[in-house]
Enzyme design. Structure first.
Site, PDB file in Angstrom:
ATOM      1  N   LYS A 208       0.757  -1.228   0.008  1.00 47.12           N
ATOM      2  CA  LYS A 208       0.149  -0.028  -0.008  1.00 47.12           C
ATOM      3  C   LYS A 208       0.960   1.336  -0.027  1.00 47.12           C
ATOM      4  O   LYS A 208       1.552   1.340   0.895  1.00 47.12           O
ATOM      5  CB  LYS A 208      -0.990  -0.068   1.114  1.00 47.12           C
ATOM      6  CG  LYS A 208      -1.772   1.264   1.303  1.00 47.12           C
ATOM      7  CD  LYS A 208      -2.057   1.851   2.547  1.00 47.12           C
ATOM      8  CE  LYS A 208      -1.437   3.038   3.046  1.00 47.12           C
ATOM      9  NZ  LYS A 208      -1.787   4.356   2.187  1.00 47.12           N
TER      10      LYS A 208
ATOM     11  N   GLY B 198       7.380   5.390   7.938  1.00 46.79           N
ATOM     12  CA  GLY B 198       6.768   6.632   8.155  1.00 46.79           C
ATOM     13  C   GLY B 198       6.719   7.230   9.657  1.00 46.79           C
ATOM     14  O   GLY B 198       7.950   6.991  10.307  1.00 46.79           O
ATOM     15  N   SER B 199       5.858   7.918  10.206  1.00 49.13           N
ATOM     16  CA  SER B 199       6.016   8.666  11.353  1.00 49.13           C
ATOM     17  C   SER B 199       6.019   7.494  12.338  1.00 49.13           C
ATOM     18  O   SER B 199       5.395   6.402  12.474  1.00 49.13           O
ATOM     19  CB  SER B 199       4.667   9.764  11.616  1.00 49.13           C
ATOM     20  OG  SER B 199       3.554   9.106  11.783  1.00 49.13           O
TER      21      SER B 199
ATOM     22  N   VAL C 124       2.204   6.747  13.728  1.00 48.53           N
ATOM     23  CA  VAL C 124       1.665   5.860  13.177  1.00 48.53           C
ATOM     24  C   VAL C 124       2.390   4.323  13.353  1.00 48.53           C
ATOM     25  O   VAL C 124       1.712   3.423  13.512  1.00 48.53           O
ATOM     26  CB  VAL C 124       1.741   6.099  11.515  1.00 48.53           C
ATOM     27  CG1 VAL C 124       1.241   4.912  10.798  1.00 48.53           C
ATOM     28  CG2 VAL C 124       0.949   7.249  11.073  1.00 48.53           C
ATOM     29  N   GLY C 125       3.679   4.447  13.304  1.00 49.71           N
ATOM     30  CA  GLY C 125       4.419   3.085  13.696  1.00 49.71           C
ATOM     31  C   GLY C 125       4.224   2.546  14.956  1.00 49.71           C
ATOM     32  O   GLY C 125       3.911   1.342  15.082  1.00 49.71           O
TER      33      GLY C 125
ATOM     34  N   GLU D  92      10.479   1.865  10.420  1.00 46.79           N
ATOM     35  CA  GLU D  92      11.622   2.868  10.124  1.00 46.79           C
ATOM     36  C   GLU D  92      10.831   4.105  10.501  1.00 46.79           C
ATOM     37  O   GLU D  92       9.790   4.423   9.601  1.00 46.79           O
ATOM     38  CB  GLU D  92      11.954   2.840   8.815  1.00 46.79           C
ATOM     39  CG  GLU D  92      12.846   1.478   8.422  1.00 46.79           C
ATOM     40  CD  GLU D  92      14.237   1.716   9.478  1.00 46.79           C
ATOM     41  OE1 GLU D  92      14.579   2.779   9.873  1.00 46.79           O
ATOM     42  OE2 GLU D  92      14.703   0.405   9.459  1.00 46.79           O
TER      43      GLU D  92
ATOM     44  N   CYS E  98      13.533  11.337   6.432  1.00 47.98           N
ATOM     45  CA  CYS E  98      13.904  10.927   7.789  1.00 47.98           C
ATOM     46  C   CYS E  98      15.431  11.297   8.326  1.00 47.98           C
ATOM     47  O   CYS E  98      15.691  11.563   9.697  1.00 47.98           O
ATOM     48  CB  CYS E  98      13.335   9.749   8.513  1.00 47.98           C
ATOM     49  SG  CYS E  98      13.335   8.656   7.046  1.00 47.98           S
TER      50      CYS E  98
ATOM     51  N   GLU F 149      10.483  16.286  15.724  1.00 43.71           N
ATOM     52  CA  GLU F 149      10.511  16.130  14.094  1.00 43.71           C
ATOM     53  C   GLU F 149       9.752  17.066  13.293  1.00 43.71           C
ATOM     54  O   GLU F 149       8.461  16.938  13.443  1.00 43.71           O
ATOM     55  CB  GLU F 149      10.306  14.824  13.576  1.00 43.71           C
ATOM     56  CG  GLU F 149      10.800  14.536  11.934  1.00 43.71           C
ATOM     57  CD  GLU F 149      10.557  13.201  11.876  1.00 43.71           C
ATOM     58  OE1 GLU F 149       9.492  12.438  12.116  1.00 43.71           O
ATOM     59  OE2 GLU F 149      11.343  12.435  10.912  1.00 43.71           O
TER      60      GLU F 149
HETATM   61  C1  UN1 Z   1      14.454   8.580   4.304  1.00 40.44           C
HETATM   62  O1  UN1 Z   1      14.569   9.567   4.566  1.00 40.44           O
HETATM   63  O2  UN1 Z   1      13.649   8.127   4.780  1.00 40.44           O
HETATM   64  O3  UN1 Z   1      20.259   8.324   3.342  1.00 40.44           O
HETATM   65  C2  UN1 Z   1      15.266   7.641   3.422  1.00 40.44           C
HETATM   66  C3  UN1 Z   1      19.425   9.127   2.627  1.00 40.44           C
HETATM   67  C4  UN1 Z   1      18.669   8.343   1.512  1.00 40.44           C
HETATM   68  C5  UN1 Z   1      17.387   7.429   2.256  1.00 40.44           C
HETATM   69  C6  UN1 Z   1      16.717   8.366   2.969  1.00 40.44           C
HETATM   70  N1  UN1 Z   1      19.488   7.329   0.996  1.00 40.44           N
HETATM   71  O4  UN1 Z   1      19.371  10.102   3.073  1.00 40.44           O
END
Ligand code: UN1
Length: 504
Positions: free
Chosen positions: A178, A231-232, A235-236, A253, A287, A388
């Site tokens: 999804k 995601g956030s 939510v995780g 993640e 992230c 964040e």
């Molecule tokens: C993300 O921000 O969710 O290291 C992934 C990085 C990228 C992947 C980011 N290769 O910034």
């Protein structure tokens, strides 16, 4: 409804099908809201059930396809992506907003993953080990998990689905994916690639729609053995709680609040480039983005001035125009959230030294653009230090020593990525050891992870798993320990172990 807007379907059991609801939702270009990228299926639990049933059925055969063959299909998927790279990147920019150079990188990260995973298909090593009993053989093998549910984010609409899909396929799992509702086209392209290279029907299924109507039933489905989510943190957490009931395997993640330390001995020009790229690349919507910059007081004023000057030169605009360096926020509500953080920062006493405003005027009229923003004199009590933001907002924090810099860096709920700029090898190694994150850089920004190393974080960033690298196999497979007794008699472990020699 606007004319000539393409309608895209779900992909279930090898067929492109409409959602049971008969409804669709719009996917809009965040750089130019006049452009509707497409209409996508507004699915619900019924479509999820169909997709999971197809994946469950397909698993029966797919798990028996030898891993090197499964991996060859993944390699061909990577080569298909290479051939179509430009189109895939353009589609991603249209629906997500980041500049073309970055979506090319996003697609490249997927290609890299395909090539890496295709080799893993011929490794997937287990162990053989001596048994404690004579005429007995012991070994471990990897087994697939079954049906894997994947809920993927919009900020790396191609790379992150590839991090999940490719190792899962090589390990012999089947998939229901999804995508984020902001970026369904990029994942649809990936699924089309799977179809084109001949991945059998039912092995990958694609269902679009909201988190509540598609994500939730997927997480709770009794025939889904694993959920992989990016995601956030909020939510995780909910996914973790919802999946606890059935003890599904969960890979999460989540958020980050990454910091760069700039020491007094750093090469400031190099640090400048790294901090600006880390903070404003992808409009701060990674992230791994650099959200905090911790600077030694001896170089604080000088470095801050350099940062402001450089941030002011960043060209903001539609990512399809190669002249632009930073695209829009993903949508209006993310932009409003970013602007709200500007207010929060101001109210809590940080000094707004650059940007802070929504961009207006003809060029920006139809998109969600804001200025690259810098707050100076931020301290550890402030919300802009702790939370964040996921936007182009950098907090700069002065510190008096290396020790204080490390303590400040670690004063964080999250632990994804960190960095230090220094020319002192002792400080570099101390920071490598003492900064509490899953990824760490010396003299490089907090962004830019490569796919053959584990990706993930500590604290509230993850739940102990790592994506990418060899660790991706851990995420998408299970160990089975196998004993083969060829003695022709019952041999009791721990009891009949003196048969050949007695050790005093
Ligand atoms: C993300 O921000 O969710 O290291 C992934 C990085 C990228 C992947 C980011 N290769 O910034």
């Amino acid at each position: 409804m606007a004319k000539n807007v393409p309608v895209y379907k779900n992909f279930i059991n090898g067929k492109w099908v409409s959602a049971k609801s008969g409804k669709t939702f719009k996917n809009i270009n965040p750089a130019d809201t006049r452009e509707i990228v497409g209409l996508f299926q507004d699915s619900d639990e019924r479509d999820v059930n169909d997709a999971v049933a197809a994946a469950k059925e397909a698993f029966k055969k797919w798990r028996l396809v030898p891993a090197p063959k499964r991996a060859e299909l993944v390699m061909n998927l990577g080569l298909w992506m290479k051939k179509n790279k430009e189109k895939l990147a353009k589609d991603a920019t249209r629906e997500m907003g980041k500049v073309l150079n970055e979506t090319r990188g996003d697609v490249q990260e997927g290609i890299d993953m395909a090539l890496f995973c295709s080799g893993e298909g011929r490794r997937m090593y287990g162990e053989t080990t001596p048994s404690e009993l004579p005429d007995k053989f012991a070994m471990t093998v990897r087994e697939p998990l079954g049906v894997c549910g994947m809920i993927t984010p919009w900020n790396f609409p191609m790379a992150i689905p590839c991090w999940k899909v490719m190792p899962a396929l090589v390990c012999g799992n089947t998939i229901v994916i999804k995508p984020a509702s902001f970026t369904p086209l990029t994942v649809l392209n990936l699924v089309k690639g799977c179809e084109e290279v001949g991945i059998p029907k039912g092995v990958i299924n694609y269902v679009t729609g909201s988190g509540s109507k598609v994500g939730d039933p997927l997480v709770k489905h009794k025939d889904v053995n694993m959920i992989s989510f990016t995601g956030s943190t909020d939510v995780g957490r909910n996914i973790n709680i919802a999946a606890a009931e059935s003890f599904k395997k969960i890979g999460l993640e989540m958020g980050g609040k990454n910091a760069v330390i700039v020491m007094d001995d750093a090469n400031l020009d190099l640090a400048l480039e790294g901090v600006v790229w880390g903070a404003f690349g992808t409009t701060g919507q990674r992230c791994t983005a650099t959200s905090r910059c911790i600077v030694h007081r001896k170089v604080y004023n000088k470095f801050l001035k350099m940062l402001i000057e450089k941030a002011k030169t960043i060209k903001v605009g539609n990512g399809l125009d190669e002249k632009n360096e930073m695209g829009p926020a993903i949508d209006e509500s993310q932009l409003l959230k970013d602007l709200e953080y500007v207010e929060i920062g101001r109210k809590e006493g940080a000094k707004l030294v650059c940007g802070g405003k929504r961009l207006t005027g003809e060029k920006y009229k139809y998109g969600f653009f804001m200025e690259p923003t810098i707050f100076a004199d931020v301290n550890r009590k402030m919300r802009i230090f702790k939370e964040e933001i996921f936007g182009p907002i950098l907090s700069v924090i002065p510190v008096n020593s290396f020790e204080e810099a490390i303590e400040t860096q670690n004063d964080c709920l999250y632990g994804l990525s960190g960095s230090i700029y220094t020319q002192d090898v002792n400080r570099a190694f101390s920071a490598m050891r003492d900064v509490h994150t899953g990824i760490f850089y010396v003299n490089a920004p907090t962004i830019g992870a490569e796919i053959h190393l584990p990706f993930g974080g500590v604290k509230q960033t993850g739940n102990g798993h790592r994506e990418a690298g060899k660790t991706a196999l851990e995420l998408f497979s299970e160990w089975k320990s196998i004993y083969v007794d060829f003695s022709g008699r019952l041999q009791r472990a721990q009891i009949d172990t003196d048969a050949l020699v007695k050790v005093k």
